[in-house]
Design a protein around this motif. Sequence first.
Motif: not given
Length: 51
Positions: A16, A19-20, A42, A45, A48
């Motif tokens: 997370y 990805v952010i 957000d 993420a 994902s």
Amino acid sequence: MFIAFIMAKISAYLHYRQVIRELMQLSDRELDDIGISRNDIDGIARQSAAS
């Protein structure tokens, strides 16, 4: 069993955050080109990391 659960949660959280981090580095124009806004980051993420 419990340790595997904790490790999975930690791994999901790290994914997370990655990805952010990657999406936040993109400019607004680059985000627009791929069809997302800063407000969507957000949620993307989280989705994902849950996959």
